[in-house]
Motif scaffolding. Structure first.
Motif, short mmCIF file in Angstrom:
data_model
loop_
_atom_site.label_atom_id
_atom_site.label_comp_id
_atom_site.label_asym_id
_atom_site.label_seq_id
_atom_site.Cartn_x
_atom_site.Cartn_y
_atom_site.Cartn_z
N GLN A 186 0.82 -1.21 0.00
CA GLN A 186 0.00 0.00 0.00
C GLN A 186 0.86 1.26 0.00
O GLN A 186 0.55 2.23 -0.69
CB GLN A 186 -0.95 0.01 1.21
N GLY A 187 1.95 1.25 0.74
CA GLY A 187 2.86 2.40 0.76
C GLY A 187 3.48 2.66 -0.61
O GLY A 187 3.60 3.81 -1.03
N LEU A 188 3.85 1.59 -1.29
CA LEU A 188 4.41 1.72 -2.64
C LEU A 188 3.37 2.30 -3.59
O LEU A 188 3.67 3.20 -4.37
CB LEU A 188 4.89 0.36 -3.15
N ILE A 189 2.14 1.82 -3.48
CA ILE A 189 1.06 2.33 -4.35
C ILE A 189 0.85 3.82 -4.11
O ILE A 189 0.74 4.61 -5.06
CB ILE A 189 -0.24 1.52 -4.13
N VAL A 190 0.80 4.23 -2.86
CA VAL A 190 0.61 5.65 -2.53
C VAL A 190 1.77 6.48 -3.06
O VAL A 190 1.57 7.53 -3.67
CB VAL A 190 0.45 5.83 -1.00
N ALA A 191 3.00 6.02 -2.85
CA ALA A 191 4.19 6.76 -3.30
C ALA A 191 4.23 6.90 -4.82
O ALA A 191 4.53 7.97 -5.34
CB ALA A 191 5.46 6.08 -2.78
N MET A 192 3.93 5.82 -5.52
CA MET A 192 3.95 5.89 -7.00
C MET A 192 2.84 6.77 -7.53
O MET A 192 3.05 7.55 -8.46
CB MET A 192 3.87 4.49 -7.60
N ASN A 193 1.66 6.68 -6.95
CA ASN A 193 0.55 7.54 -7.39
C ASN A 193 0.89 9.01 -7.18
O ASN A 193 0.54 9.86 -8.01
CB ASN A 193 -0.74 7.18 -6.66
N ALA A 194 1.58 9.32 -6.10
CA ALA A 194 1.97 10.71 -5.82
C ALA A 194 3.00 11.20 -6.84
O ALA A 194 3.02 12.40 -7.17
CB ALA A 194 2.53 10.82 -4.41
N ALA A 195 3.83 10.30 -7.35
CA ALA A 195 4.88 10.69 -8.30
C ALA A 195 4.39 10.78 -9.74
O ALA A 195 5.00 11.49 -10.55
CB ALA A 195 6.03 9.71 -8.22
N LEU A 196 3.33 10.08 -10.08
CA LEU A 196 2.87 10.03 -11.48
C LEU A 196 2.69 11.40 -12.13
O LEU A 196 3.12 11.59 -13.28
CB LEU A 196 1.56 9.24 -11.59
N PRO A 197 2.09 12.39 -11.48
CA PRO A 197 1.90 13.69 -12.15
C PRO A 197 3.21 14.39 -12.52
O PRO A 197 3.21 15.29 -13.37
CB PRO A 197 1.13 14.52 -11.11
N PHE A 198 4.31 14.00 -11.91
CA PHE A 198 5.59 14.65 -12.17
C PHE A 198 6.42 13.93 -13.23
O PHE A 198 7.52 14.36 -13.55
CB PHE A 198 6.39 14.75 -10.86
N MET A 199 5.88 12.85 -13.78
CA MET A 199 6.59 12.07 -14.80
C MET A 199 6.20 12.52 -16.19
O MET A 199 5.07 12.95 -16.41
CB MET A 199 6.28 10.58 -14.63
N ASP A 200 7.14 12.39 -17.13
CA ASP A 200 6.86 12.70 -18.53
C ASP A 200 6.08 11.56 -19.16
O ASP A 200 6.03 10.44 -18.62
CB ASP A 200 8.16 12.91 -19.29
N GLY A 201 5.52 11.81 -20.33
CA GLY A 201 4.65 10.92 -21.08
C GLY A 201 4.95 9.43 -21.04
O GLY A 201 4.20 8.65 -20.47
N GLU A 202 6.04 9.01 -21.68
CA GLU A 202 6.34 7.58 -21.76
C GLU A 202 6.62 6.98 -20.39
O GLU A 202 6.21 5.87 -20.09
CB GLU A 202 7.54 7.33 -22.68
#
Length: 68
Positions: A21-37
């Motif tokens: 669950q912690g990994l899911i939360v952390a990755m979801n938080a980072a998604l908006p800061f990632m580029d397209g691919e």
């Protein structure tokens, strides 16, 4: 069992927090800061983790990035 590529395992190691669950939360938080691919790749990887159960996630060979 869900198959992960080396690249997916490497990505997960960046966000490993000690729990699925912690990994899911952390990755979801980072998604908006990632580029397209990268965002697409991370979202696909995250979807795999979300489909896993706790037991399956617990045995994945994923190590926190600073432990490698």
């Amino acid at each position: 069992m869900t198959k992960l590529t080396v690249e997916e395992t490497n990505l997960l190691s960046i966000y490993k927090t000690g729990s699925r669950q912690g990994l899911i939360v952390a990755m979801n938080a980072a998604l908006p800061f990632m580029d397209g691919e990268m965002r697409d790749f991370a979202a696909r990887t995250l979807a795999k983790v979300e489909r896993m159960g706790e037991a399956e996630f617990a045995v994945l060979p994923i190590y926190a990035a600073d432990e490698a």
